[in-house]
Write an enzyme that holds these catalytic residues in place. Structure first.
Site, PDB file in Angstrom:
ATOM      1  N   THR A  13       0.805  -1.347   0.004  1.00 57.49           N
ATOM      2  CA  THR A  13      -0.004  -0.042  -0.063  1.00 57.49           C
ATOM      3  C   THR A  13       0.778   1.127  -0.025  1.00 57.49           C
ATOM      4  O   THR A  13       0.656   2.185  -0.953  1.00 57.49           O
ATOM      5  CB  THR A  13      -0.902   0.183   1.372  1.00 57.49           C
ATOM      6  OG1 THR A  13      -1.634  -1.196   1.258  1.00 57.49           O
ATOM      7  CG2 THR A  13      -2.023   0.980   1.192  1.00 57.49           C
ATOM      8  N   LYS A  96       8.779   0.553  12.235  1.00 55.24           N
ATOM      9  CA  LYS A  96       8.821   0.826  13.611  1.00 55.24           C
ATOM     10  C   LYS A  96       9.025  -0.166  14.409  1.00 55.24           C
ATOM     11  O   LYS A  96       9.717  -0.185  15.444  1.00 55.24           O
ATOM     12  CB  LYS A  96       7.411   1.615  13.885  1.00 55.24           C
ATOM     13  CG  LYS A  96       6.319   0.702  13.744  1.00 55.24           C
ATOM     14  CD  LYS A  96       4.928   1.377  12.976  1.00 55.24           C
ATOM     15  CE  LYS A  96       4.394   0.369  12.252  1.00 55.24           C
ATOM     16  NZ  LYS A  96       2.883   0.815  11.676  1.00 55.24           N
ATOM     17  N   GLY A 125       2.576   8.444  10.950  1.00 51.33           N
ATOM     18  CA  GLY A 125       2.277   8.343   9.610  1.00 51.33           C
ATOM     19  C   GLY A 125       2.581   9.859   9.055  1.00 51.33           C
ATOM     20  O   GLY A 125       3.912   9.996   8.565  1.00 51.33           O
ATOM     21  N   GLY A 178      -7.676   0.160   5.401  1.00 49.93           N
ATOM     22  CA  GLY A 178      -6.161   0.224   5.306  1.00 49.93           C
ATOM     23  C   GLY A 178      -5.420   0.694   6.286  1.00 49.93           C
ATOM     24  O   GLY A 178      -4.105   0.981   6.311  1.00 49.93           O
ATOM     25  N   LYS A 196       6.219   2.915  18.548  1.00 52.16           N
ATOM     26  CA  LYS A 196       6.425   4.290  18.241  1.00 52.16           C
ATOM     27  C   LYS A 196       6.649   5.293  19.200  1.00 52.16           C
ATOM     28  O   LYS A 196       7.572   5.872  19.309  1.00 52.16           O
ATOM     29  CB  LYS A 196       4.973   4.788  17.737  1.00 52.16           C
ATOM     30  CG  LYS A 196       4.559   4.168  16.236  1.00 52.16           C
ATOM     31  CD  LYS A 196       2.987   4.355  16.098  1.00 52.16           C
ATOM     32  CE  LYS A 196       2.816   3.844  14.517  1.00 52.16           C
ATOM     33  NZ  LYS A 196       1.427   3.670  14.357  1.00 52.16           N
ATOM     34  N   GLY A 293      -2.715   5.218   6.626  1.00 48.61           N
ATOM     35  CA  GLY A 293      -3.326   5.763   5.404  1.00 48.61           C
ATOM     36  C   GLY A 293      -2.029   5.914   4.261  1.00 48.61           C
ATOM     37  O   GLY A 293      -0.879   6.181   4.631  1.00 48.61           O
TER      38      GLY A 293
HETATM   39  N1  HSE Z   1      -1.400   0.495  12.054  1.00 47.73           N
HETATM   40  C1  HSE Z   1      -1.233   1.577  12.312  1.00 47.73           C
HETATM   41  C2  HSE Z   1      -2.053   2.603  12.831  1.00 47.73           C
HETATM   42  C3  HSE Z   1      -0.767   2.306  11.007  1.00 47.73           C
HETATM   43  O1  HSE Z   1      -3.389   2.031  12.877  1.00 47.73           O
HETATM   44  O2  HSE Z   1      -1.687   3.513  13.176  1.00 47.73           O
HETATM   45  C4  HSE Z   1       0.618   3.298  11.244  1.00 47.73           C
HETATM   46  O3  HSE Z   1       1.607   2.885  11.573  1.00 47.73           O
END
Ligand code: HSE
Length: 419
Positions: A13, A96, A125, A178, A196, A293
């Site tokens: 993606t 991460k 993100g 997604g 994170k 995303g």
């Molecule tokens: N799965 C993660 C979230 C995607 O939902 O924040 C971004 O790291």
């Protein structure tokens, strides 16, 4: 002028989003796209000659200056990144899990080989938080980091709170959109947030924070009832990642929190992420944006590429410094003093509250408010208590005692509170 060559590992993606940006901006030249699956159609058109299932082509091509790793997971991503760095290629990654667990080795290898490792997309993100905390703050200044850094958990709790959706329906929507990890338990059990905050707090406080240092609790036990009671009390429930410095101690944890509706973070909903910082000289500061995303994350990856291109053209030999020179001790969660929301499920008869409050009182826990609404003839009723500040170890031992009483019908729920 010759364009900088980029090799992409991972045509998923985010990789697809990145190719769209590279094609639009035309600032770098995409040399290879490696993936185990190069046949499934993607939503971007690419020259078939770029596609390969052989990663060594990307890692060993002298015309590739920057390698982008977007496959995620520990192996083989770690092996690819270390080989790329040793081959004197700059690396951009969104990984991460890998940085949170093997960051030391990767940063050291980048330093030894005088190449850049960039990872803006690994935390929150689309929000450029890594750049901000690395370049703009003195670590001695920051006292507190509160982050909503998992879009999926925030999306689920927001949908439950705003639409009365069930946990599983909201999770299904997040997966369809997604946002979720391939293994969604990483999102809902707090592990993604822990990765994170491990990265973020290591950089902010310049001290190595390992996954083993972090207390991690997910959001599976949060019910619609808890969300509604919290609302009545003036709070929303948010999935927080927290890193507080208290002198030479660092308190790092991930868990749901009842946060006052007056706090800036309370209005961060759906897939939005936010990182709230507090510092002695900066006061309060909040970064807000899309945390998951395709395009927000691809944009963060692209910004790292462009950063490296700029450094290459300026022939800069100033490397990013990820040496963790501070040695902060990690605080045990049981040492914390916080306020707590507790939901008991008790029989409805005289003397129940006295029994519960007796145990709380003997554990030096003072009650701030109590709600018990639903009067039922039989079965259990929820009793909600908000405490004043209390020691976490006392809370746990008191609740263990209370849960053994025959007036208690199921395990009590404890949620920490942030005013
Ligand atoms: N799965 C993660 C979230 C995607 O939902 O924040 C971004 O790291």
């Amino acid at each position: 002028m010759k364009k900088v060559g980029v090799g992409l590992i991972g045509f998923g993606t985010i990789g697809t989003g990145l190719i769209k940006i590279i094609q639009q901006e035309k600032q770098v030249e995409l040399k290879h796209i490696a993936d185990l699956d190069i046949t499934t159609p993607r939503s971007v058109k690419v020259d078939k000659a770029l596609l390969t299932t052989d990663v060594s082509k990307v890692l060993n091509d002298p015309s590739v200056d920057i390698i982008v790793e977007l496959i995620g997971g520990i192996q083989p991503a770690k092996k690819f990144i270390l080989t790329a760095l040793k081959n004197k290629k700059h690396v951009v990654t969104a990984n991460k899990a890998l940085l949170a667990t093997h960051g030391d080795e990767i940063f050291q290898t980048a330093k030894d080989n005088n190449v850049y490792i960039k990872f803006e997309a690994s935390v929150a993100g689309g929000i450029p938080i890594i750049k901000a905390v690395r370049d703009s703050f003195r670590s001695s200044d920051i006292t507190s980091v509160l982050g909503i850094v998992n879009g999926t958990s925030n999306f689920i709790l927001s949908r439950m709170s705003l639409d009365g959706q069930t946990f599983s329906a909201a999770l299904k929507d997040a997966q369809g959109l997604g946002y979720a990890e391939t293994d969604a338990s990483l999102d809902i059990d707090g592990v993604d947030s822990a990765h994170k905050i491990a990265i973020l707090s290591s950089i902010i406080y310049r001290t190595r924070v390992d996954m083993g240092h972090i207390y991690v609790e997910g959001i599976r036990h949060i019910t619609l009832e808890d969300i509604q009671y919290a609302e009545e009390l003036g709070y929303v429930i948010k999935p927080l990642a927290i890193a507080n410095r208290d002198g030479n101690k660092l308190d790092v944890r991930v868990h749901p929190v009842l946060i006052s509706k007056e706090h800036l973070l309370s209005s961060v909903s759906d897939v939005y992420n936010a990182i709230y910082l507090r510092g002695d000289s900066i006061g309060e500061m909040m970064f807000y944006g899309l945390g998951a995303g395709q395009m927000p994350t691809a944009n963060a990856v692209y910004s790292d590429i462009i950063d490296i291109v700029g450094k290459m053209s300026a022939k800069s030999n100033v490397m990013d410094d990820y040496s963790f020179t501070n040695r902060l001790d990690i605080k045990e969660t049981s040492e914390n003093r916080l306020r707590y929301y507790i939901r008991f499920s008790a029989v409805d008869k005289p003397g129940v509250l006295a029994k519960i409050s007796g145990i709380l009182g003997r554990s030096k826990i003072s009650i701030a408010s109590v709600i018990q609404k639903d009067r039922k003839q039989s079965g259990a009723v929820p009793i909600i208590m908000m405490t004043h500040e209390a020691e976490e170890k006392n809370i746990h031992s008191a609740i263990r005692g209370i849960d053994k009483l025959d007036i208690i019908k199921s395990k009590s729920i404890i949620i920490r509170v942030k005013d």
